[in-house]
Enzyme design. Structure first.
Site, PDB file in Angstrom:
ATOM      1  N   ASP A  96       0.850  -1.184   0.000  1.00 46.82           N
ATOM      2  CA  ASP A  96       0.000   0.000   0.000  1.00 46.82           C
ATOM      3  C   ASP A  96       0.887   1.235   0.000  1.00 46.82           C
ATOM      4  O   ASP A  96       1.760   1.376   0.859  1.00 46.82           O
ATOM      5  CB  ASP A  96      -0.831  -0.039   1.299  1.00 46.82           C
ATOM      6  CG  ASP A  96      -2.203   0.537   1.128  1.00 46.82           C
ATOM      7  OD1 ASP A  96      -2.315   1.603   0.506  1.00 46.82           O
ATOM      8  OD2 ASP A  96      -3.158  -0.074   1.635  1.00 46.82           O
ATOM      9  N   HIS A 319     -10.952  -2.675   4.395  1.00 51.25           N
ATOM     10  CA  HIS A 319     -10.723  -2.255   5.783  1.00 51.25           C
ATOM     11  C   HIS A 319     -11.468  -0.977   6.149  1.00 51.25           C
ATOM     12  O   HIS A 319     -11.433  -0.563   7.303  1.00 51.25           O
ATOM     13  CB  HIS A 319      -9.226  -2.063   5.990  1.00 51.25           C
ATOM     14  CG  HIS A 319      -8.679  -0.965   5.137  1.00 51.25           C
ATOM     15  ND1 HIS A 319      -8.634  -1.049   3.755  1.00 51.25           N
ATOM     16  CD2 HIS A 319      -8.204   0.261   5.445  1.00 51.25           C
ATOM     17  CE1 HIS A 319      -8.152   0.076   3.273  1.00 51.25           C
ATOM     18  NE2 HIS A 319      -7.884   0.888   4.274  1.00 51.25           N
TER      19      HIS A 319
HETATM   20  O1  TEU Z   1      -9.317   5.830   2.394  1.00 51.08           O
HETATM   21  C1  TEU Z   1      -9.848   6.875   1.668  1.00 51.08           C
HETATM   22  C2  TEU Z   1     -11.198   7.319   1.997  1.00 51.08           C
HETATM   23  O2  TEU Z   1     -11.544   8.449   1.738  1.00 51.08           O
HETATM   24  C3  TEU Z   1     -12.195   6.444   2.585  1.00 51.08           C
HETATM   25  O3  TEU Z   1     -12.174   5.119   2.380  1.00 51.08           O
HETATM   26  C4  TEU Z   1     -12.466   6.828   3.986  1.00 51.08           C
HETATM   27  O4  TEU Z   1     -11.880   5.983   4.918  1.00 51.08           O
HETATM   28  C5  TEU Z   1     -13.961   6.788   4.180  1.00 51.08           C
HETATM   29  O5  TEU Z   1     -14.564   7.299   3.065  1.00 51.08           O
HETATM   30  C6  TEU Z   1     -14.334   7.639   5.331  1.00 51.08           C
HETATM   31  O6  TEU Z   1     -15.724   7.663   5.405  1.00 51.08           O
HETATM   32  C7  TEU Z   1      -7.949   5.624   2.408  1.00 51.08           C
HETATM   33  C8  TEU Z   1      -7.611   4.438   3.269  1.00 51.08           C
HETATM   34  O7  TEU Z   1      -8.164   3.286   2.711  1.00 51.08           O
HETATM   35  C9  TEU Z   1      -8.091   4.709   4.657  1.00 51.08           C
HETATM   36  O8  TEU Z   1      -7.932   3.608   5.519  1.00 51.08           O
HETATM   37  C10 TEU Z   1      -7.328   5.899   5.156  1.00 51.08           C
HETATM   38  O9  TEU Z   1      -7.830   6.279   6.417  1.00 51.08           O
HETATM   39  C11 TEU Z   1      -7.431   7.091   4.206  1.00 51.08           C
HETATM   40  O10 TEU Z   1      -7.241   6.745   2.859  1.00 51.08           O
HETATM   41  C12 TEU Z   1      -6.369   8.091   4.528  1.00 51.08           C
HETATM   42  O11 TEU Z   1      -5.115   7.599   4.171  1.00 51.08           O
END
Ligand code: TEU
Length: 540
Positions: A96, A319
């Site tokens: 990632d 996740h």
């Molecule tokens: O996620 C991006 C993101 O905007 C969403 O999946 C977010 O967690 C969700 O919409 C909130 O409601 C990525 C990663 O997958 C996530 O785990 C991180 O927290 C985020 O970027 C920041 O790096």
């Protein structure tokens, strides 16, 4: 050139997969223990969420060093061994890459804060306006996305948590640093990269948003294509599989990012289909999903992406999302059947399927009942925000129980008594205990074995891999159905998304059943049983 239609990716959330040393946190040695389990499922690639040094404010998406392993996950030797051992079993490793932002503990940011102008240019430091932040945009995790630094009398941009400072990709040196990181991991034998929120990397217009929360100023920005082409040309090649996580994007943009002629990414994750239980665009509501919206999105994305020459990453779980079986199936009355039906959806569409840790044994939501059980920064922030908005404690907890990202982050259930860790896990187990991995392996009719059969079927079916998607029964209020058609084969997939029987008006006389999620087959019946899924092939 890798054939994306033959790949099946398994996503591991390392923190919750397997703890090998009893500290309550999953680790790389823990993953090594389960490589045979993963290989026998049939997956071809393992995507690991971030395992780099990090303050863990956002569970590793706040990276403080991109070329090392956080001691809580193990060592670089463990990672090298994992790459080798996975490779011996025919599986590649995908890492990632969190390149939209770094942790504020990253040395670049620390130098910037200390006044080093060179490193300030790695980020977005801006003056405020009349005592207010530079723009009125909101952070994805709640509150303003600008944090004031009194020593510099400037704000810095953080689209996510305030400890996740956005990088300025316009700065060529930033892009060179990121390419170095990709080369480093390629040198270790990593064969895939998942790029976190990669369509947010092009930002130049900092204006107040009077129509929304700022998204339109930084989503799918003008330079995204050029930046991706540059990364690909300078640090990647055809043998590397890449997937971009796309926030609030469009079919046209995703098809563009993934069209092979454009030489940007192999495929893209989009999230519109996981917003069908939002109310007026608001995630933080206690709402049932809209089936017709879900099915129309599947059909639209599959048909248009194909027409535009793009390629999708197929997934119902990750996740960041509640567990699909609790969300779109029924984890009380039909856990096994609905988990299998949803597996059929992910594994028979056009694109590359992603299976998220625990999905293959039918893991449900966490069903947490107290705020003390939650760990996720977004969930904890929204607990306060929802209460400030006037929701009662009970309403707030009920919304979190449906929508929290922690639903997907409970420890992997290896055995009847848990089996994740010898110590106290960093997050509690899901409160609803369904069959563990061990029990799944013992039962030939388990969810795990159904995934295995679907994967085998996918690997031998040219229509499932490459066929054109033709939606059918488009107006049916209960059934999602499509044909997958290629010159040598025609497949029909039928999925009942409800706990009630569904009559189907289709002539299937020339078809034979390949797979179904019910032990007693009724292939000729014009009635689908609750959550029944049938995959059929047209006789030659
Ligand atoms: O996620 C991006 C993101 O905007 C969403 O999946 C977010 O967690 C969700 O919409 C909130 O409601 C990525 C990663 O997958 C996530 O785990 C991180 O927290 C985020 O970027 C920041 O790096």
């Amino acid at each position: 050139m890798t054939d994306l239609s033959r790949e099946i990716v398994y996503q591991i959330y390392p923190k919750s997969f397997q703890d090998s040393d009893g500290d309550g946190i999953g680790d790389l040695k823990g993953i090594l223990e389960h490589l045979d389990y993963l290989a026998s499922l049939g997956v071809t690639m393992l995507w690991l969420n971030p395992v780099y040094p990090s303050p863990q404010r956002d569970n590793g998406y706040d990276v403080s060093d991109y070329c090392a392993i956080d001691p809580m996950f193990g060592t670089m030797e463990d990672m090298e061994k994992l790459i080798q051992e996975a490779d011996r079993r025919g599986m590649k490793i995908m890492l990632d890459m969190v390149f939209n932002h770094t942790s504020t503990e990253h040395e670049w940011f620390k130098k910037a804060l200390a006044g080093d102008e060179h490193y300030q240019k790695y980020y977005f430091f801006r003056k405020g306006k009349d005592g207010l932040p530079p723009t009125n945009w909101e952070s994805k995790f709640g509150g303003s996305c600008w944090k004031y630094v009194p020593e510099l009398d400037q704000y810095y941009l953080h689209l996510f948590d305030e400890t996740q400072a956005d990088l300025d990709w316009q700065n060529e040196e930033v892009r060179e640093e990121l390419k170095k990181i990709l080369r480093f991991w390629r040198g270790k034998g990593v064969r895939g990269f998942r790029f976190d929120v990669i369509n947010l990397i092009s930002k130049d217009a900092f204006e107040d948003d009077f129509e929304g929360v700022g998204k339109r100023f930084y989503t799918d920005g003008e330079q995204v294509d050029a930046y991706l082409q540059e990364l690909r040309a300078d640090a990647l090649d055809d043998t590397i599989i890449t997937v971009g996580e796309m926030s609030a994007t469009s079919i046209e943009n995703c098809a563009g990012y993934t069209n092979p002629d454009r030489k940007e990414l192999s495929m893209a994750f989009s999230f519109h289909h996981l917003k069908v239980d939002y109310e007026n665009g608001d995630k933080w509501t206690d709402t049932d999903f809209d089936f017709m919206a879900l099915k129309n999105l599947f059909n639209d994305w599959d048909v248009k992406t194909e027409a535009l020459g793009g390629w999708n990453a197929l997934f119902l779980n990750c996740h960041d999302q509640p567990r699909s079986m609790s969300r779109f199936g029924d984890d009380v009355n039909y856990p096994d059947t609905s988990a299998k039906m949803l597996a059929g959806v992910t594994l028979t569409r056009r694109g590359t399927p992603y299976i998220y840790m625990g999905e293959e044994i039918g893991m449900p939501n966490a069903h947490f009942e107290s705020i003390d059980e939650y760990r996720d920064v977004e969930s904890l922030n929204y607990y306060d925000i929802l209460k400030e908005k006037g929701h009662s404690e009970a309403e707030t907890l009920s919304i979190l129980a449906r929508k929290s990202r922690d639903n997907a982050r409970t420890p992997m259930r290896w055995s009847k008594d848990g089996g994740f860790s010898g110590g106290d896990a960093w997050i509690p187990d899901a409160r609803r205990a369904l069959p563990s991995a061990e029990e799944n392996l013992q039962d030939p009719d388990s969810v795990y074995h159904y995934y295995q059969k679907l994967i085998e079927l996918r690997k031998e079916s040219p229509a499932i891999q490459q066929g054109t998607t033709v939606p059918i029964l488009e107006d049916d209020p209960q059934v999602y159905a499509y044909r997958r058609v290629c010159p040598d084969e025609e497949i029909v997939c039928l999925h009942n998304f409800f706990g009630e029987e569904a009559p189907i008006d289709l002539d299937l006389d020339d078809y034979s059943l390949l797979l179904s999620n019910y032990p007693q087959k009724n292939e000729t019946s014009g009635l689908l049983r609750p959550y029944e899924s049938r995959i059929l092939r047209k006789s030659a």
